[in-house]
Design an enzyme around this catalytic site. Structure first.
Site, PDB file in Angstrom:
ATOM      1  CD  GLU A  24       9.752  13.315  11.240  1.00  0.00           C
ATOM      2  OE1 GLU A  24       8.592  12.892  11.282  1.00  0.00           O
ATOM      3  OE2 GLU A  24      10.705  12.670  10.754  1.00  0.00           O
ATOM      4  CE  LYS A  82      -1.936   3.043   1.807  1.00  0.00           C
ATOM      5  NZ  LYS A  82      -1.747   4.445   1.367  1.00  0.00           N
ATOM      6  CD  GLU A  91      13.279   1.181   9.724  1.00  0.00           C
ATOM      7  OE1 GLU A  91      13.739   2.237  10.198  1.00  0.00           O
ATOM      8  OE2 GLU A  91      13.798   0.078   9.913  1.00  0.00           O
ATOM      9  N   GLY A 112       6.823   5.358   7.908  1.00  0.00           N
ATOM     10  CA  GLY A 112       5.963   6.540   7.916  1.00  0.00           C
ATOM     11  C   GLY A 112       6.120   7.273   9.228  1.00  0.00           C
ATOM     12  CB  CYS A 135      13.122   9.335   8.253  1.00  0.00           C
ATOM     13  SG  CYS A 135      14.213   8.259   7.308  1.00  0.00           S
ATOM     14  N   GLY A 186       2.523   4.907  12.861  1.00  0.00           N
ATOM     15  CA  GLY A 186       3.185   3.674  13.290  1.00  0.00           C
ATOM     16  C   GLY A 186       2.607   3.151  14.590  1.00  0.00           C
TER      17      GLY A 186
HETATM   18  P1  NAD Z   1       2.252   8.678   7.142  1.00  0.00           P
HETATM   19  O1  NAD Z   1       2.423   7.934   8.405  1.00  0.00           O
HETATM   20  O2  NAD Z   1       1.257   9.754   7.066  1.00  0.00           O
HETATM   21  O3  NAD Z   1       1.872   7.669   5.956  1.00  0.00           O
HETATM   22  C1  NAD Z   1       2.697   6.576   5.610  1.00  0.00           C
HETATM   23  C2  NAD Z   1       1.849   5.507   4.964  1.00  0.00           C
HETATM   24  O4  NAD Z   1       0.962   4.964   5.920  1.00  0.00           O
HETATM   25  C3  NAD Z   1       0.977   5.985   3.817  1.00  0.00           C
HETATM   26  O5  NAD Z   1       0.955   4.991   2.818  1.00  0.00           O
HETATM   27  C4  NAD Z   1      -0.391   6.116   4.462  1.00  0.00           C
HETATM   28  O6  NAD Z   1      -1.463   6.011   3.569  1.00  0.00           O
HETATM   29  C5  NAD Z   1      -0.364   4.955   5.429  1.00  0.00           C
HETATM   30  N1  NAD Z   1      -1.243   5.062   6.596  1.00  0.00           N
HETATM   31  C6  NAD Z   1      -1.552   6.182   7.296  1.00  0.00           C
HETATM   32  N2  NAD Z   1      -2.367   5.870   8.319  1.00  0.00           N
HETATM   33  C7  NAD Z   1      -2.558   4.523   8.275  1.00  0.00           C
HETATM   34  C8  NAD Z   1      -3.312   3.602   9.063  1.00  0.00           C
HETATM   35  N3  NAD Z   1      -4.027   3.993  10.117  1.00  0.00           N
HETATM   36  N4  NAD Z   1      -3.280   2.304   8.733  1.00  0.00           N
HETATM   37  C9  NAD Z   1      -2.544   1.884   7.681  1.00  0.00           C
HETATM   38  N5  NAD Z   1      -1.848   2.699   6.880  1.00  0.00           N
HETATM   39  C10 NAD Z   1      -1.846   4.011   7.178  1.00  0.00           C
HETATM   40  O7  NAD Z   1       3.712   9.193   6.750  1.00  0.00           O
HETATM   41  P2  NAD Z   1       4.126  10.127   5.513  1.00  0.00           P
HETATM   42  O8  NAD Z   1       3.672  11.508   5.807  1.00  0.00           O
HETATM   43  O9  NAD Z   1       3.729   9.467   4.237  1.00  0.00           O
HETATM   44  O10 NAD Z   1       5.725  10.041   5.589  1.00  0.00           O
HETATM   45  C11 NAD Z   1       6.496  10.904   6.354  1.00  0.00           C
HETATM   46  C12 NAD Z   1       6.914  10.220   7.637  1.00  0.00           C
HETATM   47  O11 NAD Z   1       7.627   9.033   7.344  1.00  0.00           O
HETATM   48  C13 NAD Z   1       7.865  11.061   8.466  1.00  0.00           C
HETATM   49  O12 NAD Z   1       7.529  10.988   9.829  1.00  0.00           O
HETATM   50  C14 NAD Z   1       9.209  10.402   8.227  1.00  0.00           C
HETATM   51  O13 NAD Z   1      10.159  10.630   9.243  1.00  0.00           O
HETATM   52  C15 NAD Z   1       8.830   8.986   8.108  1.00  0.00           C
HETATM   53  N6  NAD Z   1       9.871   8.237   7.371  1.00  0.00           N
HETATM   54  C16 NAD Z   1      10.634   7.335   8.046  1.00  0.00           C
HETATM   55  C17 NAD Z   1      11.645   6.652   7.387  1.00  0.00           C
HETATM   56  C18 NAD Z   1      12.503   5.633   8.092  1.00  0.00           C
HETATM   57  O14 NAD Z   1      13.098   4.798   7.415  1.00  0.00           O
HETATM   58  N7  NAD Z   1      12.620   5.645   9.404  1.00  0.00           N
HETATM   59  C19 NAD Z   1      11.877   6.908   6.041  1.00  0.00           C
HETATM   60  C20 NAD Z   1      11.094   7.851   5.398  1.00  0.00           C
HETATM   61  C21 NAD Z   1      10.072   8.497   6.072  1.00  0.00           C
END
Ligand code: NAD
Length: 487
Positions: free
Chosen positions: A380, A173, A248, A226, A282, A231
């Site tokens: 963040e 997804k 992550e 994300g 991130c 998470g």
């Molecule tokens: P997000 O958490 O909003 O979304 C990430 C994914 O999760 C998307 O595909 C979204 O549709 C899905 N999602 C959201 N809520 C969900 C739920 N309740 N159930 C299942 N899926 C769900 O994150 P974002 O805004 O897309 O990305 C930015 C974030 O990601 C930042 O916090 C960044 O630090 C983090 N990030 C971490 C890493 C790492 O490797 N540690 C790498 C890149 C980004």
């Protein structure tokens, strides 16, 4: 406009509800493609396909699986530039960064392709006479992979390559903001000869398509990248069906410069820590900890270099800072700039929007006079906003560096080897870079502590995130002496 569909069992499939939504180019602000708006019914179909493909894929010899992954690596290299361009169209990050990522991600398929047939169980010594006991590593089952918008294909590959090498089948997804590259990637998976149903994609929003994947009883594991908020939610929901979870998440990483450092190199390290990728990474070094004796001179140099960054078209190889990827993220960054100002931090560079076609640019921004308790130091931002925090001693640097809820990464700039070793031991993070920043490799474990997540990606150990250990006992004689006591 191009129309993308889900990818289920090797076929493009429209959303069962018939609904679509648009994906927008962040640089121009214009929609350029439509995507299927997935629901629980679509997730059911994708999980069923992955389940049906599981036995065949899990019992394909690991050598054969590995060869398919290596073939995929070659195809990825061939298509890297084109994939990079799709990423830029969808997430607005620089072509120099995205084409580099898509070329480099081939290494994950090659590395885990090579590892697939080197997953060895063990013959164990036994304290019981006549018993032969050994372990097998077996694929967990169907894996749900959920990815963010900032580096869609690279972060997908960190999960997909080990999952496939382990013998798992997957349902992906991708982020609702950047799904196109993942769907285009499926043609490459097919060309490599990976059978239908082994890799499936359902697009849509987190609550509508992501949540049903996390809830699904036939999914054995969720591998998520994300935000920490999502998470946490995912971990709570996954617990109801006893899923394995790796997370992550975000960061608030300290980039720490000591007075004995090579200061010119450290200025470049600070820039790459926060302004590369428009800060949408991130591992952003969003807290710059400067030893007080060098603070003023360092800030002066930093401001000079950062103020010369070219802001503009991400497809131009001369651009340094591109647009922010999503409208909510743009609003969030500007909001944090206001928060920092209201908390009393001093803005020494930027601090405002920058004019551009799609209207989503933020100037590289530097705040000094930041106290580590301020929100701008604790939360963040995920944008080009740097908080500069002074410190006096090594002890202070450790205390301030660790005093956040995140623990993804840290940078240390020093020419003292003893200090480098002490700092790398004492910082409570998953990655420490000394005299460099923002380096990752398929060979090196990556992940976080605290709210930055759990589990590790990349490196040999990461394949175990997709495997379960089974212990097999074989008795060499069949008589059972006393069935009422444990053997
Ligand atoms: P997000 O958490 O909003 O979304 C990430 C994914 O999760 C998307 O595909 C979204 O549709 C899905 N999602 C959201 N809520 C969900 C739920 N309740 N159930 C299942 N899926 C769900 O994150 P974002 O805004 O897309 O990305 C930015 C974030 O990601 C930042 O916090 C960044 O630090 C983090 N990030 C971490 C890493 C790492 O490797 N540690 C790498 C890149 C980004």
């Amino acid at each position: 406009m191009k129309a993308y569909h889900h990818y289920i069992d090797g076929k493009a499939v429209a959303a069962s509800g018939g609904e679509t939504f648009e994906t927008v180019n962040p640089y121009t602000g214009e929609a350029w493609a439509t995507l299927a708006r997935g629901t629980a019914a679509d997730v059911d179909a994708a999980v069923a396909a992955a389940n049906a493909a599981f036995d065949g894929w899990a019992t394909t010899t690991p050598t054969a699986r590995g060869r398919l992954l290596m073939k995929l690596a070659d195809i990825v290299e061939r298509e890297a530039e084109r994939l990079g361009e799709i990423e830029v169209r969808d997430n607005g990050k620089l072509i120099t960064e995205m084409a580099g990522q898509t070329a480099y991600m081939a290494q994950w398929y090659r590395y885990y392709g090579g590892l697939a047939d080197k997953i060895e169980g063990a013959v164990l010594p036994s304290d019981k006479p006549g018993i032969f006991n050994f372990t097998r590593y077996e694929p967990m089952g169907v894996v749900g992979i959920i990815t963010p918008w900032n580096s869609p294909l690279l972060l997908l590959s960190w999960k997909l390559a080990p999952a496939l090498a382990a013998g798992c089948t997957v349902v992906i997804k991708p982020s609702e903001f950047t799904s196109a590259s993942t769907l285009e990637f499926m043609a490459l998976v097919e060309e490599a000869g990976i059978p239908p149903g082994v890799v499936n994609v359902v697009t849509g929003y987190g609550a509508e398509a992501g949540a049903p994947l996390v809830e699904h009883p036939d999914v054995a594991k969720i591998s998520f990248t994300g935000s920490d908020i999502s998470g946490q939610k995912i971990n709570e929901v996954a617990a109801k069906t006893f899923k394995h979870v790796s997370l992550e998440l975000g960061g608030k990483s300290p980039n720490i410069v000591f007075e004995d450092a090579d200061l010119d190199a450290a200025v470049m390290g600070a820039i790459s820590g926060i302004f590369a990728a428009t800060g949408q990474t991130c591992i952003a070094g969003s807290r710059l900890l400067l030893q007080r004796s060098i603070h003023d001179a360092f800030v002066e140099k930093l401001v000079k270099v950062a103020s010369e960054a070219t802001i503009g078209d991400p497809m131009s190889r001369d651009t340094h800072v591109g647009p922010v990827t999503t409208p909510p993220q743009y609003a969030k960054i500007l909001d944090y700039i206001d928060v920092a100002k209201s908390e009393g931090a001093t803005c020494v560079l930027g601090g405002a929007p920058h004019d551009g076609p799609g209207g989503q640019f933020v100037q590289p921004t530097i705040f000094t006079g930041v106290d580590n308790t301020m929100r701008i130091a604790q939360e963040e931002v995920f944008g080009p906003v740097l908080s500069v925090i002074p410190f006096d001693t090594e002890e202070d640097a450790v205390r301030i560096g660790n005093d956040v809820n995140f623990g993804l990464a840290a940078g240390v700039w020093t020419t003292d080897i003893g200090r480098a070793l002490r700092m790398s031991e004492r910082l409570k993070v998953g990655t420490v870079w000394v005299n460099t920043y923002r380096a990752v490799s398929f060979m090196s474990p990556f992940g976080g502590t605290k709210r930055s997540g759990m589990g590790r990606e990349s490196g040999a150990e990461a394949i175990k995130e997709y495997l379960q250990t089974k212990s097999v006992w074989i008795a060499q004689e069949t008589s059972v002496a006393n069935p009422f006591v444990m053997r």
